[in-house]
Design an enzyme around this catalytic site. Structure first.
Site, PDB file in Angstrom:
ATOM      1  CE1 TYR A 163      53.851  42.216  45.214  1.00  0.00           C
ATOM      2  CE2 TYR A 163      54.947  41.993  47.339  1.00  0.00           C
ATOM      3  CZ  TYR A 163      53.962  41.604  46.444  1.00  0.00           C
ATOM      4  OH  TYR A 163      53.072  40.604  46.806  1.00  0.00           O
TER       5      TYR A 163
ATOM      6  CB  SER B 288      53.039  41.448  50.942  1.00  0.00           C
ATOM      7  OG  SER B 288      54.261  40.734  50.918  1.00  0.00           O
TER       8      SER B 288
HETATM    9  N1  LIG Z   1      52.445  34.351  46.475  1.00  0.00           N
HETATM   10  C1  LIG Z   1      52.980  34.983  47.491  1.00  0.00           C
HETATM   11  O1  LIG Z   1      53.963  34.529  48.124  1.00  0.00           O
HETATM   12  C2  LIG Z   1      52.384  36.308  47.934  1.00  0.00           C
HETATM   13  C3  LIG Z   1      52.944  36.886  49.091  1.00  0.00           C
HETATM   14  C4  LIG Z   1      52.423  38.088  49.541  1.00  0.00           C
HETATM   15  C5  LIG Z   1      51.372  38.691  48.854  1.00  0.00           C
HETATM   16  N2  LIG Z   1      50.862  38.117  47.728  1.00  0.00           N
HETATM   17  C6  LIG Z   1      49.750  38.816  47.049  1.00  0.00           C
HETATM   18  O2  LIG Z   1      48.679  37.920  46.861  1.00  0.00           O
HETATM   19  C7  LIG Z   1      47.895  38.342  45.731  1.00  0.00           C
HETATM   20  C8  LIG Z   1      47.671  37.160  44.806  1.00  0.00           C
HETATM   21  O3  LIG Z   1      48.918  36.789  44.224  1.00  0.00           O
HETATM   22  P1  LIG Z   1      49.285  35.289  43.817  1.00  0.00           P
HETATM   23  O4  LIG Z   1      50.538  34.956  44.503  1.00  0.00           O
HETATM   24  O5  LIG Z   1      48.098  34.408  43.946  1.00  0.00           O
HETATM   25  O6  LIG Z   1      49.685  35.519  42.281  1.00  0.00           O
HETATM   26  P2  LIG Z   1      49.009  35.036  40.912  1.00  0.00           P
HETATM   27  O7  LIG Z   1      48.767  33.579  40.907  1.00  0.00           O
HETATM   28  O8  LIG Z   1      49.860  35.609  39.836  1.00  0.00           O
HETATM   29  O9  LIG Z   1      47.608  35.744  40.932  1.00  0.00           O
HETATM   30  C9  LIG Z   1      47.453  37.106  40.649  1.00  0.00           C
HETATM   31  C10 LIG Z   1      46.042  37.301  40.133  1.00  0.00           C
HETATM   32  O10 LIG Z   1      45.832  38.710  39.910  1.00  0.00           O
HETATM   33  C11 LIG Z   1      45.185  38.864  38.655  1.00  0.00           C
HETATM   34  N3  LIG Z   1      45.491  40.172  38.108  1.00  0.00           N
HETATM   35  C12 LIG Z   1      46.722  40.677  37.798  1.00  0.00           C
HETATM   36  N4  LIG Z   1      46.579  41.930  37.310  1.00  0.00           N
HETATM   37  C13 LIG Z   1      45.246  42.206  37.307  1.00  0.00           C
HETATM   38  C14 LIG Z   1      44.460  43.321  36.920  1.00  0.00           C
HETATM   39  N5  LIG Z   1      45.022  44.442  36.409  1.00  0.00           N
HETATM   40  N6  LIG Z   1      43.121  43.267  37.060  1.00  0.00           N
HETATM   41  C15 LIG Z   1      42.531  42.155  37.557  1.00  0.00           C
HETATM   42  N7  LIG Z   1      43.205  41.062  37.941  1.00  0.00           N
HETATM   43  C16 LIG Z   1      44.558  41.095  37.819  1.00  0.00           C
HETATM   44  C17 LIG Z   1      45.660  37.708  37.792  1.00  0.00           C
HETATM   45  O11 LIG Z   1      44.668  37.305  36.865  1.00  0.00           O
HETATM   46  P3  LIG Z   1      44.615  37.784  35.340  1.00  0.00           P
HETATM   47  O12 LIG Z   1      45.991  37.639  34.783  1.00  0.00           O
HETATM   48  O13 LIG Z   1      43.598  36.840  34.765  1.00  0.00           O
HETATM   49  O14 LIG Z   1      44.116  39.200  35.370  1.00  0.00           O
HETATM   50  C18 LIG Z   1      45.781  36.580  38.830  1.00  0.00           C
HETATM   51  O15 LIG Z   1      44.577  35.889  38.943  1.00  0.00           O
HETATM   52  C19 LIG Z   1      48.660  39.502  45.110  1.00  0.00           C
HETATM   53  O16 LIG Z   1      48.105  40.722  45.542  1.00  0.00           O
HETATM   54  C20 LIG Z   1      50.066  39.327  45.663  1.00  0.00           C
HETATM   55  O17 LIG Z   1      50.785  40.536  45.664  1.00  0.00           O
HETATM   56  C21 LIG Z   1      51.347  36.936  47.266  1.00  0.00           C
END
Ligand SMILES: NC(=O)c1ccc[n+]([C@@H]2O[C@H](COP(=O)([O-])OP(=O)(O)OC[C@H]3O[C@@H](n4cnc5c(N)ncnc54)[C@H](OP(=O)(O)O)[C@@H]3O)[C@@H](O)[C@H]2O)c1
Length: 273
Positions: free
Chosen positions: A153, A140
């Protein structure tokens, strides 16, 4: 010809947001993909939509038995494992340090850091046996710049970026590359979920996120999941065959400096005084 033709990949957290965009792009680029996450209905529906190229396995990445089964599923279904994307993640909160919650921190570490390390542990033997492979871990911008996210985080994401470099040095000698991708502000449900909303409620806030995220970086549009998926797919492909131990920031130029138009507005205001 696709960028990932013939490759077999595992994408954790593939049921929504960045992970879902990665699943779709990987299949479009010729890969066969295992979608690994906890929500069965969403995972099975996505796999059904993509046909023979995709398969869902219910996985909680914080549980070692699940991660072992996830890798075994990919090997039995597709006969190999070329790419692992450790993307699963849960939101942090912006709580002040005086309100640090040790239990919530342990849960966050479990999914992000433990999950990433377990994924690499169980994928590495198969990749080393092939003499080739690519692992991409989701970092991130919060790993690099202060004040963007909560303390817990920020800490786990910094750890993911650094441990990716360390494992890259070990596995690189066996032909396996490890890199991380650090997204800026991307429109997904993670922000709403961090505020206690369900996935559906979070999706209703996407227009608000889009409007806000248009203003936070030099590129004047919101960052979208596919923007991250493109970088992940490139790093997972042979096009990035000499890229190892890198963190690729995909953020529209957010850390490049203060927003230009705001600076100009401020200067213009000064001139009128
Ligand atoms: N969006 C941003 O601005 C941003 C910025 C920097 C980094 N990130 C990183 O990008 C990644 C994806 O995030 P996103 O923004 O796409 O959020 P998101 O839409 O909430 O996706 C998160 C995914 O992780 C899965 N998940 C959560 N806990 C889990 C577990 N214990 N085991 C397996 N799967 C799990 C969820 O699926 P289930 O609920 O079906 O398990 C969901 O598919 C994360 O690592 C996040 O920290 C995002």
């Amino acid at each position: 010809m696709g960028m990932l033709d013939g490759k077999a990949a595992i994408i954790t957290g593939g049921t929504s947001g960045i992970g879902e965009a990665c699943v779709e792009l990987f299949v479009q680029e010729g890969a066969r993909v295992v979608i690994a996450a906890r929500r069965e209905a969403e995972g099975e529906a996505l796999a059904a939509r993509l046909g023979q190229a995709a398969s869902f396995i219910r996985t909680d990445v914080a549980r070692e038995a699940d991660v072992r089964a996830m890798v075994a599923h990919c090997l039995s279904r597709f006969g190999r494992l070329d790419c692992l994307v450790n993307n699963a993640g849960t939101p942090g909160t912006m709580a002040p340090i005086a309100e640090f919650d040790a239990e919530k921190f342990d849960a966050l570490v479990g999914v992000h850091l433990r999950g990433t390390l377990l994924g690499m542990k169980h994928a590495a033997p198969a990749m080393l046996a092939q003499g080739a492979g690519s692992i991409v871990n989701l970092g991130s911008l919060a790993a690099h710049f202060a004040g963007l996210s909560g303390h817990a985080y920020t800490a786990v994401k910094a750890a993911i970026v650094q441990v990716s470099r360390n494992v890259a040095i070990e596995l690189g000698e066996g032909g396996v590359r490890v890199n991380s991708v650090s997204p800026g502000a991307i429109v997904t449900g993670i922000f709403g979920k961090g505020a206690g909303q369900t996935e559906a409620e979070a999706a209703k806030g996407f227009d608000t996120l889009k409007a806000h995220f248009t203003t936070v970086q030099a590129i004047r549009r919101p960052g979208m999941p596919v923007d991250i998926a493109c970088a992940v797919a490139w790093l997972s492909s042979d096009l990035a065959g000499f890229v190892n131990g890198e963190d690729v920031k995909v953020d529209g130029g957010m850390p490049g400096g203060f927003t230009w138009s705001r600076s100009r507005e401020f200067r213009a205001g000064m001139a009128k005084r």
